[in-house]
Design a protein around this motif. Structure first.
Motif, PDB file in Angstrom:
ATOM      1  N   GLN A   1      -3.547   8.658   3.577  1.00 33.41           N
ATOM      2  CA  GLN A   1      -2.973   7.501   2.894  1.00 33.41           C
ATOM      3  C   GLN A   1      -3.191   6.218   3.708  1.00 33.41           C
TER       4      GLN A   1
ATOM      5  N   GLU B   1      -6.912   5.242   3.481  1.00 37.48           N
ATOM      6  CA  GLU B   1      -7.231   4.612   2.195  1.00 37.48           C
ATOM      7  C   GLU B   1      -6.668   3.197   2.121  1.00 37.48           C
ATOM      8  N   ALA B   2      -5.461   2.996   2.605  1.00 39.26           N
ATOM      9  CA  ALA B   2      -4.876   1.656   2.624  1.00 39.26           C
ATOM     10  C   ALA B   2      -5.712   0.719   3.490  1.00 39.26           C
ATOM     11  N   THR B   3      -6.205   1.219   4.604  1.00 37.72           N
ATOM     12  CA  THR B   3      -7.035   0.412   5.498  1.00 37.72           C
ATOM     13  C   THR B   3      -8.302  -0.034   4.783  1.00 37.72           C
ATOM     14  N   ARG B   4      -8.929   0.896   4.091  1.00 39.54           N
ATOM     15  CA  ARG B   4     -10.144   0.544   3.340  1.00 39.54           C
ATOM     16  C   ARG B   4      -9.843  -0.507   2.269  1.00 39.54           C
ATOM     17  N   LYS B   5      -8.766  -0.297   1.516  1.00 39.21           N
ATOM     18  CA  LYS B   5      -8.403  -1.231   0.451  1.00 39.21           C
ATOM     19  C   LYS B   5      -8.082  -2.618   1.003  1.00 39.21           C
ATOM     20  N   ALA B   6      -7.541  -2.670   2.195  1.00 45.02           N
ATOM     21  CA  ALA B   6      -7.184  -3.949   2.812  1.00 45.02           C
ATOM     22  C   ALA B   6      -8.391  -4.619   3.479  1.00 45.02           C
TER      23      ALA B   6
ATOM     24  N   TYR C   1       0.797  -1.226   0.000  1.00 43.10           N
ATOM     25  CA  TYR C   1       0.000   0.000   0.000  1.00 43.10           C
ATOM     26  C   TYR C   1       0.831   1.277   0.000  1.00 43.10           C
TER      27      TYR C   1
END
Length: 142
Positions: A125, A128-133, A99
């Motif tokens: 950032q 957003e990485a948390t959401r994507k993961a 990420y």
């Protein structure tokens, strides 16, 4: 359910956010933690301390206010994650690479995913990485 608290969300109680929505969110995070609990990785302690020093050095926060702030933080039900750092290192590095995060930020993401808790952060950032993961970010609507 609980919350993973990062340094940016914590420091928002000391150094007021400019955006009114972020001020409201910081207050919501504080109320949630007062009512429930939070968990932090061990790196949270030096990160918060460094943020306090930076705020003082930039002239925005007097030392007496920092002392008051730390007294308030000490009353909150914040628990340190007891997982050994070496046990989470590989996962955090993998998340950081995937990420584009720092190893520090990936540590918060790893903790949120492992404990299935909501991450409280103002780091866009990291959020957003948390959401994507597949994780949850405080303030997101279900």
């Amino acid at each position: 359910m609980g919350t993973v608290l990062d340094a940016s969300a914590t420091l928002a109680w000391l150094v007021e956010r400019v955006d009114a929505a972020e001020v409201r969110l910081a207050n919501e995070i504080l109320r949630r933690i007062q009512a429930e609990d939070a968990i932090v990785p061990s790196l949270w302690f030096p990160e918060v301390s460094n943020g306090i020093l930076m705020a003082e050095r930039m002239g925005g926060v007097p030392a007496a206010e920092s002392v008051r702030f730390l007294g308030m933080v000490d009353t909150l039900p914040i628990e340190e994650d007891r997982m050994r750092s070496v046990s989470i290192r590989d996962t955090a590095l993998t998340l950081a690479r995937a990420y584009g995060l720092t190893a520090y930020d990936a540590t918060y993401l790893e903790l949120a995913l492992r404990t299935r808790r909501t991450l409280a952060t103002f780091d866009r950032q990291l959020a957003e990485a948390t959401r994507k993961a597949g994780g949850r970010v405080f303030g997101d609507r279900p």
